[in-house]
Design an enzyme around this catalytic site. Sequence first.
Site, short mmCIF file in Angstrom:
data_model
loop_
_atom_site.label_atom_id
_atom_site.label_comp_id
_atom_site.label_asym_id
_atom_site.label_seq_id
_atom_site.Cartn_x
_atom_site.Cartn_y
_atom_site.Cartn_z
N GLU A 102 19.87 45.14 39.88
CA GLU A 102 20.77 46.07 40.54
C GLU A 102 21.72 46.71 39.55
O GLU A 102 22.16 46.07 38.59
CB GLU A 102 21.59 45.32 41.59
N CYS A 115 28.24 49.13 36.77
CA CYS A 115 28.02 47.70 36.64
C CYS A 115 26.54 47.49 36.31
O CYS A 115 25.67 47.85 37.10
CB CYS A 115 28.41 47.05 37.97
N CYS A 122 19.46 34.68 36.89
CA CYS A 122 20.35 34.05 35.89
C CYS A 122 20.11 32.55 35.92
O CYS A 122 19.89 31.97 36.97
CB CYS A 122 21.81 34.34 36.21
N CYS A 126 25.91 29.34 38.75
CA CYS A 126 27.27 29.17 39.28
C CYS A 126 27.17 29.03 40.80
O CYS A 126 26.37 29.72 41.45
CB CYS A 126 28.15 30.35 38.90
N CYS A 129 27.42 32.20 43.28
CA CYS A 129 26.84 33.47 42.83
C CYS A 129 25.44 33.65 43.39
O CYS A 129 24.58 32.79 43.21
CB CYS A 129 26.81 33.50 41.31
N GLY A 176 22.80 38.46 35.77
CA GLY A 176 22.47 37.82 34.50
C GLY A 176 23.67 37.51 33.63
O GLY A 176 24.77 38.01 33.84
N GLU A 177 23.43 36.63 32.67
CA GLU A 177 24.47 36.26 31.70
C GLU A 177 24.17 37.02 30.40
O GLU A 177 23.21 36.67 29.68
CB GLU A 177 24.45 34.74 31.48
N SER A 208 30.98 40.69 30.13
CA SER A 208 31.55 39.60 30.91
C SER A 208 30.69 38.36 30.71
O SER A 208 29.46 38.42 30.83
CB SER A 208 31.55 39.99 32.39
N SER A 230 34.80 34.85 32.70
CA SER A 230 34.78 34.43 34.10
C SER A 230 35.29 33.01 34.19
O SER A 230 34.55 32.06 33.98
CB SER A 230 33.34 34.50 34.64
N LEU A 231 36.56 32.86 34.50
CA LEU A 231 37.18 31.53 34.45
C LEU A 231 37.08 30.81 35.80
O LEU A 231 36.57 29.71 35.88
CB LEU A 231 38.64 31.68 34.00
N HIS A 232 37.65 31.38 36.84
CA HIS A 232 37.52 30.91 38.23
C HIS A 232 38.19 29.58 38.56
O HIS A 232 38.13 29.14 39.71
CB HIS A 232 36.06 30.82 38.69
N ASN A 309 32.91 37.55 47.45
CA ASN A 309 32.02 38.40 48.23
C ASN A 309 31.01 37.53 48.96
O ASN A 309 30.12 36.97 48.32
CB ASN A 309 31.24 39.31 47.28
N CYS A 352 26.91 42.67 43.01
CA CYS A 352 25.62 42.54 42.34
C CYS A 352 24.89 41.26 42.73
O CYS A 352 25.50 40.22 42.92
CB CYS A 352 25.79 42.63 40.84
#
Length: 381
Positions: A102, A115, A122, A126, A129, A176-177, A208, A230-232, A309, A352
């Site tokens: 996407e 984006c 991936c 996570c 995700c 993806g990473e 990112s 991306s800490l979270h 999301n 995404c």
Amino acid sequence: MSELIASSEPVERVNLLGMSRTQLEDFFLEMGEKRFRAQQLMKWMHHHGECDFSAMSNLGKSLRERLSVIAEVRPPEVESQHDSSDGTRKWLVHVDGGGLVETVLIPDGNRATLCVSSQVGCSLDCSFCSTGKQGFQRDLSAAEIIGQVWLAIKSYDAFQSGNGRVVTNVVMMGMGEPLLNFDNVVTAMNLMMDDLGYGISKRRVTLSTSGVVPALDKLAEVSEASLAVSLHAPNDELRNQLVPVNKRYPIAQLLDSAKRYIDAQKDKKRVVTIEYTLMAGINDQQDQARELAVLLADFPCKINLIPFNPFPNSGYERPSGNAVSRFWQVLVDAGFVVTVRTTRGDDIDAACGQLVGEVVDRTRRSARHRQNAEAALESGA
Ligand code: SAH
Ligand code: SF4
């Protein structure tokens, strides 16, 4: 090269779209052509959106014919396009081998942020995700990554119209990473910033990462892009649950590596964007905001809060507006620059990874890929 042309065997043509300036120069030198042909070709591909060699009038007829035998300019195909009522446009992009990724364009005043995806699926899994839930299929090629910028501009017919940029910013925040597809992502990001590519300022191209530290340690040698982490979570215990790669590269190592990255940049005013996806009851409490403020007290950053999301069977919920405000306020009071990502394109599942839909369990393949990618990095490959 001449042997290839003389052969009657079908030849797999090389896709020039994803080649860096140096790779393209080498390609032409190998053909016995002058180096400056690379510049001409880059302008055709990235400034004019031209894929047909026969239309590239300044290349000369015989060169155009030779090119059409051994090479091609081939962006990925658009499977479908989805327009949101708020102006967000999303493409489902078909890549070789049947995969789908996407790409989303989010206009905002006089900016428009694209984006971009870096992998089909991936491997990092996570917990919140949707891409992670799809498992890993494969890395995108550099042509498939830069091709997403190409097709966004093409879709607005903006190659020909010249002025008025369709894409002002790029974030590698699609599927993806990016650091696990290091070389292709770096090549594509450098093309985004190259004047003969898309000429986007290095402050406006952002990678990112969820924290693949050995790869991040190498990034400064080859890239000047901006960095988002991306800490979270404000501590390792919680981050281990949300972002499993944290068990290998915990927060302290990740922040040190991110700091080294921006310290290595010529532009000394740069900061890291800390992304923090807020999930109701998981990481959105005020004491967690206070813990985050302490963790980041001496870290050069701005913080971007992303309300979760939702997607089917995620097991998480988006916090209320009030909870987001309270979290935001704690950080602002502590002196941070904090933005909250507004939700865009809800009617087209613009977040995404969410349109690709099919949730497939490819856990074993994911684990294998992750081990291979990490082994390659650690051996310096
Ligand atoms: N793999 C990279 C880049 C792609 S994900 C990374 O993890 O940074 C881009 C961003 O979207 C990350 O910050 C990720 O944590 C966030 N994200 C993923 N799923 C999300 C969801 N369902 N809701 C909100 N943010 C999400
Ligand atoms: Fe991969 Fe990023 Fe999703 Fe984590 S958040 S699974 S690293 S795409």
